[in-house]
Design a protein around this motif. Structure first.
Motif, short mmCIF file in Angstrom:
data_model
loop_
_atom_site.label_atom_id
_atom_site.label_comp_id
_atom_site.label_asym_id
_atom_site.label_seq_id
_atom_site.Cartn_x
_atom_site.Cartn_y
_atom_site.Cartn_z
N UNK B 8 0.87 -1.18 -0.05
CA UNK B 8 0.06 -0.05 0.20
C UNK B 8 1.03 1.10 0.11
N UNK B 9 1.86 1.26 0.76
CA UNK B 9 2.89 2.37 0.87
C UNK B 9 3.37 2.63 -0.34
N UNK B 10 3.99 1.58 -1.00
CA UNK B 10 4.48 1.83 -2.56
C UNK B 10 3.57 2.45 -3.41
N UNK B 11 2.59 1.75 -3.54
CA UNK B 11 1.39 2.31 -4.43
C UNK B 11 0.90 3.90 -4.01
N UNK B 12 0.91 4.29 -2.75
CA UNK B 12 0.71 5.55 -2.28
C UNK B 12 1.70 6.64 -2.74
N UNK B 13 2.96 6.13 -2.49
CA UNK B 13 4.09 6.80 -3.05
C UNK B 13 3.91 6.96 -4.54
N UNK B 14 3.57 6.41 -5.28
CA UNK B 14 3.53 6.46 -6.60
C UNK B 14 2.37 7.24 -6.98
#
Lengths: 250, 250
Positions: B8-14
DNA sequence: TTCAAAATCAATCATAATCTTTCATAAGCA
DNA sequence: TGCTTATGAAAGATTATGATTGATTTTGAA
């Protein structure tokens, strides 16, 4: 900095600048000259830009491929010729009115990437506008199901929300004496008002349009130009006294 | 840190950044490089991002969006049930506002032959309206390409041309405390104004809608009714104090 | 026009960074 | 315990990068 980030940066810069030097890119990215060269080589292979000595240049806007329904249209080549020239007049950031009709529809692929805002009363334009990612507004109005045009007082009134840098209008006919003509008085009213709300106004036509309700006498549109792919000589003389005229040829 | 949390963190950062380096993610998550690599590989297989050398990049555009026809397929039976009841309220000669959305779309076949006049801000309704020979007007406005809705001040303003006997609105959610909700403030504004311009106003929902910008507190719509196919008991009690409610069943 | 200097280019190589694969350990669960 | 899944570490393969060389193109002055 990631390779793809550099690539994206270069392409973004070319959206603004038309061309860019390798040395500029070296400074901007803190990458070596070799790396930038490689970037440009790769992007050129993907047809995203064109290498030139000392840097890179934006690629010529790609010719659109006509969809099936477009192919069915009559005089397609002439329409595209006219539409392409008309689209070349559009600048980045322009606010446009795009009249309903098959000739103006041909402009849409050429507007891609120009970052324009389009207002239209043509329902049949919607698919292409969305597909090409163009920011679009629709006028309101009565739905003429035969032509897919929005017309009537509601359409005219909703134009009042906007001001246009350029408006592009289609016509059904041109007559040296009567001006531009279209069979439906309601469509005529929309065209007329859109022209009035524009800083400049272009009428698109192909040669076949020579020959019912006029939406504007030619001389009414003082800021207007006619874009057409050919014209009988005798008509041309009369019309060019009254408006700017651009005859597009192959 | 949980695997799904990392994802989730990765997708949010993207959502913020367009692209991100693996090293950054290693520092942010205190996970090893291997783990981050595995995360990226999995997310790429789910089409949530694109791996690039050194990191990951946001995916090209429009991948994860369910098409309109897909959405329509969900809860279709419930929607039709609600739509059919709503259409039964319409009388010959009525002037209607039909909100954009998949539930209201289901009403159109039931309106055939009722000699009504429909005003809508839903582009996806057009085909069905024309096909069923219904006299139709479109509001103007900005084209939200994702939902095919016309929104913005131009849409709201073009409503002022009309008065409706009945308006039929869709919702994204219903909350006993907050009222009817929809995620887009601009869509909310159109719904609200349409409701105000109507002699009576019906909100269509199916049971799945229980749960962001509210477009109207329930009590604001004094002439409104909620049409729904089922409802948790405790919510029902609260809502029926504030509005007329019709629960449709098979 | 011609020539030489300067700038730019393509090709190559060594190095550094990143990638994939594999294996072993640790954690969660019946 | 026995099974599955997640994790980290390491080896070798792959890719990106920067520096260097000599070739090519441009520039500008004669």
């Amino acid at each position: 900095m990631l390779t793809t980030e550099r690539h994206q940066l270069i392409l973004n810069l070319l959206k603004e600048k038309q061309s860019i030097k390798i040395q500029e890119l070296v400074e901007l990215t803190s990458a070596s000259e070799s790396t930038i060269r490689r970037d440009l080589t790769e992007l050129e292979e993907l047809q995203k830009l064109e290498r030139v000595f000392g840097g890179a240049s934006r690629i010529a806007q790609n010719m659109p491929e006509p969809s099936l329904s477009d192919k069915a249209a009559k005089n397609l080549k002439e329409k595209q010729l006219v539409a392409r020239y008309a689209a070349s007049l559009v600048k980045t950031g322009d606010s446009l009115f795009l009249d309903a009709g098959t000739t103006t529809a041909q402009m849409i692929p050429f507007l891609k990437g120009k970052d324009v805002t389009v207002v239209t009363n043509g329902l049949s334009h919607l698919e292409a506008l969305i597909e090409h990612g163009i920011t679009s507004y629709l006028t309101g109005g009565f739905i003429k199901s035969r032509t897919g045009a929005l017309v009537g007082p509601q359409a005219t009134q909703s134009l009042e929300n906007y001001r246009f840098d350029k408006s592009f209008l289609g016509v059904n006919g041109i007559h040296p004496g009567h001006g531009f003509t279209t069979p439906d008085p309601e469509e005529a009213a929309v065209k007329r008002r859109a022209g009035e709300l524009s800083r400049s106004c272009y009428v698109l036509a192909d040669q076949s349009k020579f020959g019912k309700v006029s939406f504007a006498h030619i001389s009414d549109l003082s800021r207007s130009a006619l874009i057409i792919d050919g014209l009988p000589d005798e008509a041309l003389e009369e019309i060019e006294r009254q408006t700017t005229i651009k005859v597009v040829t192959q």
